[in-house]
Design a protein around this motif. Sequence first.
Motif, PDB file in Angstrom:
ATOM      1  N   LEU A 111       4.280  -0.518  -2.450  1.00  0.00           N
ATOM      2  CA  LEU A 111       3.575  -0.416  -1.170  1.00  0.00           C
ATOM      3  C   LEU A 111       4.218   0.664  -0.314  1.00  0.00           C
ATOM      4  O   LEU A 111       3.521   1.508   0.270  1.00  0.00           O
ATOM      5  CB  LEU A 111       3.613  -1.755  -0.443  1.00  0.00           C
ATOM      6  N   PHE A 112       5.550   0.653  -0.259  1.00  0.00           N
ATOM      7  CA  PHE A 112       6.271   1.652   0.536  1.00  0.00           C
ATOM      8  C   PHE A 112       6.044   3.056  -0.025  1.00  0.00           C
ATOM      9  O   PHE A 112       5.847   4.012   0.732  1.00  0.00           O
ATOM     10  CB  PHE A 112       7.764   1.320   0.547  1.00  0.00           C
ATOM     11  N   ARG A 113       6.050   3.186  -1.360  1.00  0.00           N
ATOM     12  CA  ARG A 113       5.809   4.497  -1.974  1.00  0.00           C
ATOM     13  C   ARG A 113       4.385   4.987  -1.717  1.00  0.00           C
ATOM     14  O   ARG A 113       4.113   6.186  -1.749  1.00  0.00           O
ATOM     15  CB  ARG A 113       6.077   4.430  -3.481  1.00  0.00           C
ATOM     16  N   SER A 114       3.477   4.064  -1.436  1.00  0.00           N
ATOM     17  CA  SER A 114       2.099   4.463  -1.137  1.00  0.00           C
ATOM     18  C   SER A 114       1.957   4.942   0.306  1.00  0.00           C
ATOM     19  O   SER A 114       0.903   5.466   0.680  1.00  0.00           O
ATOM     20  CB  SER A 114       1.138   3.292  -1.377  1.00  0.00           C
ATOM     21  N   GLY A 115       3.015   4.741   1.098  1.00  0.00           N
ATOM     22  CA  GLY A 115       2.990   5.201   2.479  1.00  0.00           C
ATOM     23  C   GLY A 115       2.800   4.100   3.500  1.00  0.00           C
ATOM     24  O   GLY A 115       2.581   4.377   4.687  1.00  0.00           O
ATOM     25  N   ILE A 116       2.865   2.826   3.067  1.00  0.00           N
ATOM     26  CA  ILE A 116       2.665   1.698   3.976  1.00  0.00           C
ATOM     27  C   ILE A 116       3.955   0.886   4.092  1.00  0.00           C
ATOM     28  O   ILE A 116       4.483   0.406   3.087  1.00  0.00           O
ATOM     29  CB  ILE A 116       1.527   0.783   3.490  1.00  0.00           C
ATOM     30  N   THR A 117       4.433   0.720   5.302  1.00  0.00           N
ATOM     31  CA  THR A 117       5.591  -0.141   5.536  1.00  0.00           C
ATOM     32  C   THR A 117       5.115  -1.575   5.726  1.00  0.00           C
ATOM     33  O   THR A 117       3.930  -1.831   5.975  1.00  0.00           O
ATOM     34  CB  THR A 117       6.357   0.298   6.790  1.00  0.00           C
ATOM     35  N   LEU A 118       6.029  -2.523   5.648  1.00  0.00           N
ATOM     36  CA  LEU A 118       5.664  -3.917   5.896  1.00  0.00           C
ATOM     37  C   LEU A 118       5.217  -4.112   7.338  1.00  0.00           C
ATOM     38  O   LEU A 118       4.342  -4.940   7.616  1.00  0.00           O
ATOM     39  CB  LEU A 118       6.843  -4.834   5.579  1.00  0.00           C
ATOM     40  N   GLU A 119       5.786  -3.347   8.243  1.00  0.00           N
ATOM     41  CA  GLU A 119       5.374  -3.419   9.649  1.00  0.00           C
ATOM     42  C   GLU A 119       3.928  -2.961   9.808  1.00  0.00           C
ATOM     43  O   GLU A 119       3.149  -3.540  10.580  1.00  0.00           O
ATOM     44  CB  GLU A 119       6.291  -2.566  10.527  1.00  0.00           C
ATOM     45  N   LEU A 137       1.692  -3.141   7.390  1.00  0.00           N
ATOM     46  CA  LEU A 137       0.881  -4.184   6.754  1.00  0.00           C
ATOM     47  C   LEU A 137       0.686  -5.368   7.693  1.00  0.00           C
ATOM     48  O   LEU A 137      -0.362  -6.030   7.659  1.00  0.00           O
ATOM     49  CB  LEU A 137       1.546  -4.649   5.457  1.00  0.00           C
ATOM     50  N   ASP A 138       1.669  -5.623   8.547  1.00  0.00           N
ATOM     51  CA  ASP A 138       1.565  -6.727   9.515  1.00  0.00           C
ATOM     52  C   ASP A 138       0.388  -6.550  10.466  1.00  0.00           C
ATOM     53  O   ASP A 138      -0.096  -7.524  11.056  1.00  0.00           O
ATOM     54  CB  ASP A 138       2.857  -6.845  10.338  1.00  0.00           C
ATOM     55  N   THR A 139      -0.075  -5.322  10.641  1.00  0.00           N
ATOM     56  CA  THR A 139      -1.187  -5.077  11.570  1.00  0.00           C
ATOM     57  C   THR A 139      -2.534  -5.465  10.966  1.00  0.00           C
ATOM     58  O   THR A 139      -3.530  -5.513  11.684  1.00  0.00           O
ATOM     59  CB  THR A 139      -1.244  -3.585  11.979  1.00  0.00           C
ATOM     60  N   LEU A 140      -2.553  -5.724   9.663  1.00  0.00           N
ATOM     61  CA  LEU A 140      -3.793  -6.137   8.993  1.00  0.00           C
ATOM     62  C   LEU A 140      -3.958  -7.647   9.158  1.00  0.00           C
ATOM     63  O   LEU A 140      -3.081  -8.419   8.787  1.00  0.00           O
ATOM     64  CB  LEU A 140      -3.736  -5.771   7.509  1.00  0.00           C
ATOM     65  N   SER A 141      -5.067  -8.068   9.736  1.00  0.00           N
ATOM     66  CA  SER A 141      -5.327  -9.499   9.953  1.00  0.00           C
ATOM     67  C   SER A 141      -5.853 -10.106   8.658  1.00  0.00           C
ATOM     68  O   SER A 141      -6.985  -9.836   8.238  1.00  0.00           O
ATOM     69  CB  SER A 141      -6.344  -9.692  11.077  1.00  0.00           C
ATOM     70  N   VAL A 142      -5.027 -10.946   8.022  1.00  0.00           N
ATOM     71  CA  VAL A 142      -5.324 -11.441   6.676  1.00  0.00           C
ATOM     72  C   VAL A 142      -5.582 -12.945   6.669  1.00  0.00           C
ATOM     73  O   VAL A 142      -4.831 -13.717   7.266  1.00  0.00           O
ATOM     74  CB  VAL A 142      -4.156 -11.118   5.715  1.00  0.00           C
ATOM     75  N   ILE A 143      -6.653 -13.340   5.993  1.00  0.00           N
ATOM     76  CA  ILE A 143      -6.881 -14.736   5.630  1.00  0.00           C
ATOM     77  C   ILE A 143      -6.529 -14.842   4.156  1.00  0.00           C
ATOM     78  O   ILE A 143      -7.159 -14.204   3.311  1.00  0.00           O
ATOM     79  CB  ILE A 143      -8.340 -15.169   5.878  1.00  0.00           C
ATOM     80  N   HIS A 144      -5.505 -15.620   3.839  1.00  0.00           N
ATOM     81  CA  HIS A 144      -4.933 -15.655   2.481  1.00  0.00           C
ATOM     82  C   HIS A 144      -5.314 -16.979   1.816  1.00  0.00           C
ATOM     83  O   HIS A 144      -5.093 -18.049   2.392  1.00  0.00           O
ATOM     84  CB  HIS A 144      -3.408 -15.515   2.571  1.00  0.00           C
ATOM     85  N   PHE A 191      -1.535  -2.679  -9.062  1.00  0.00           N
ATOM     86  CA  PHE A 191      -2.061  -1.399  -8.575  1.00  0.00           C
ATOM     87  C   PHE A 191      -3.272  -1.642  -7.678  1.00  0.00           C
ATOM     88  O   PHE A 191      -3.389  -1.057  -6.593  1.00  0.00           O
ATOM     89  CB  PHE A 191      -2.457  -0.499  -9.751  1.00  0.00           C
ATOM     90  N   LEU A 192      -4.190  -2.521  -8.120  1.00  0.00           N
ATOM     91  CA  LEU A 192      -5.379  -2.799  -7.326  1.00  0.00           C
ATOM     92  C   LEU A 192      -5.022  -3.472  -6.005  1.00  0.00           C
ATOM     93  O   LEU A 192      -5.681  -3.254  -4.989  1.00  0.00           O
ATOM     94  CB  LEU A 192      -6.346  -3.672  -8.123  1.00  0.00           C
ATOM     95  N   THR A 193      -3.975  -4.278  -6.001  1.00  0.00           N
ATOM     96  CA  THR A 193      -3.520  -4.919  -4.765  1.00  0.00           C
ATOM     97  C   THR A 193      -3.044  -3.877  -3.759  1.00  0.00           C
ATOM     98  O   THR A 193      -3.421  -3.911  -2.583  1.00  0.00           O
ATOM     99  CB  THR A 193      -2.384  -5.921  -5.059  1.00  0.00           C
ATOM    100  N   ILE A 194      -2.219  -2.939  -4.224  1.00  0.00           N
ATOM    101  CA  ILE A 194      -1.737  -1.854  -3.351  1.00  0.00           C
ATOM    102  C   ILE A 194      -2.913  -0.993  -2.899  1.00  0.00           C
ATOM    103  O   ILE A 194      -2.989  -0.594  -1.723  1.00  0.00           O
ATOM    104  CB  ILE A 194      -0.699  -0.980  -4.093  1.00  0.00           C
ATOM    105  N   LEU A 195      -3.844  -0.727  -3.807  1.00  0.00           N
ATOM    106  CA  LEU A 195      -5.033   0.059  -3.470  1.00  0.00           C
ATOM    107  C   LEU A 195      -5.845  -0.648  -2.387  1.00  0.00           C
ATOM    108  O   LEU A 195      -6.300  -0.014  -1.426  1.00  0.00           O
ATOM    109  CB  LEU A 195      -5.885   0.269  -4.726  1.00  0.00           C
ATOM    110  N   MET A 196      -6.012  -1.954  -2.521  1.00  0.00           N
ATOM    111  CA  MET A 196      -6.777  -2.738  -1.556  1.00  0.00           C
ATOM    112  C   MET A 196      -6.170  -2.644  -0.161  1.00  0.00           C
ATOM    113  O   MET A 196      -6.877  -2.401   0.827  1.00  0.00           O
ATOM    114  CB  MET A 196      -6.836  -4.193  -2.033  1.00  0.00           C
ATOM    115  N   PHE A 197      -4.851  -2.824  -0.058  1.00  0.00           N
ATOM    116  CA  PHE A 197      -4.209  -2.755   1.246  1.00  0.00           C
ATOM    117  C   PHE A 197      -4.401  -1.372   1.879  1.00  0.00           C
ATOM    118  O   PHE A 197      -4.647  -1.251   3.087  1.00  0.00           O
ATOM    119  CB  PHE A 197      -2.725  -3.075   1.139  1.00  0.00           C
TER     120      PHE A 197
END
Length: 483
Positions: free
Chosen positions: A55-63, A65-72, A151-157
């Motif tokens: 995820l980090f290598r794709s250019g997204i930090t966890l911070e 990702l926190d901005t995405l409102s997720v229903i899990h 890969f698809l998970t990282i792509l989705m985010f």
Amino acid sequence: MRNTVKRYICTVENYETAINTLCSLQSNSNYLQLATKTNSHANASYKLVNTRKYLFRSGITLEKLDTLSVIHVAGTKGKGSVCAYTESILREHGFKTGFFSSPHLVTVRERIRINGQPISESQFTEHFWKLYKKLDDTKDDEFDMPHYFKFLTILMFNIFLDENVDVAIVEVGIGGLYDSTNIVRKPACIGITSLRLEHTALLGDTLEDIAYQKSGIFKPETIAFSVPQLPQAMRVLEKRAVETKCKLHVIPSFDEYKWENLSCASELRNKIKQQNASLAIQMSTEWIRSRASKCSTVSPVTVSKDKIVRGLLLCKWPGRMQCLRSSIGNFFLDGAHTIESMECCISWFIDASSRSKGNKILIFNTSGIRDSTKLLLPLKSLQFDKAYFVPNFAGIKSLDDEANCISMDQQKTNCEMNSKIWGTNSIVANSVLQVLQDIKNTSHQKNNHNSSENNQILVTGSLHLVGAVLAVLDPNLTMKTQF
């Protein structure tokens, strides 16, 4: 050699090469076999570390990702259906939705949806190569690339953040605790569907083990909703909720909503569908209320019962208790692949086909390592006139067919074994198209297409098989067919 390969991939950045490159990554079936052999707590924990790295290598930090409102959503049965209902309800309320699910039926693009629609080929191609090159350019060694699902998970985010969706409904792949999607740290709310034994080599061989893994998506200061569970599973969920400081609620019965619009109650008369719908209602209502409490606008969106009803009635989720009328008969498609889900499938089929007459035909296959006997024995009680055993192979040119990424030899061997288990009136076929043509020819010979009797065709045992059937009958998943 490595540079030569990279130049070829980067100069042919079309949809076809994107799909072929994706399939060259370790498939989910191969991952399951490998993970089973190497399963351990330490190894499982490393999977999430690995996902965060990609995820980090794709250019997204966890911070970020926190901005995405997720229903899990996690669970054994009904995860996809619950997510589909939730997405449809929230879209009816006017929100821009993202929806991540697995597996796909016909095209991999189904796994990543914006406002209920699979992303387009051009969108997939653009985002795929952007991500692939980032990961490929920064890998530590030749094998430092995520497998298919990761890969698809990282792509989705990446896509959901780029598209600035209001809400992302994310279905867990396998388990929960160590699933790739569980890098989400601050979900808006959580759902747990019905829990039963599954993937025991990975998740544990008791219901308590399964519940522990599924509750791994519980997060502090988050509300989780669960359907009623067996006591041994519920005890684990309640204990884990306390440990993680997650508020756990059991959903109400569907009847408690006191529907004024009777079409909703009549359309969803199946108990499983009702339970899934109730969970979706609770999660979508909680999400809307939570958003309203944080919204600074003058008139935030409020929960509408009419929009909830429309969302449930207009929801399309193919391959799960789906009826599809065709010229050769009525198809009943359900990807049941566990003993419990097969029991539900049989009950649904008996009810849904009870008002029709005609020959009963079974089309069956299983995926992965499953005990076919336990699935076939209850099906025999339905007294099918004919049973077809066929690999998860459509038999038509299908670029997105994930089944093409794995060996067909083992599937054919399994089909022959299943045919022997079944006994008389069973046929082993090479492709779904061959099966459907055989049914069509037989129907024409008997002139059933001009009579009041229609074939009642149950397709079950694997969602991949259902997908192969739909690739022939309804490749665009319109819920109609010209076949």
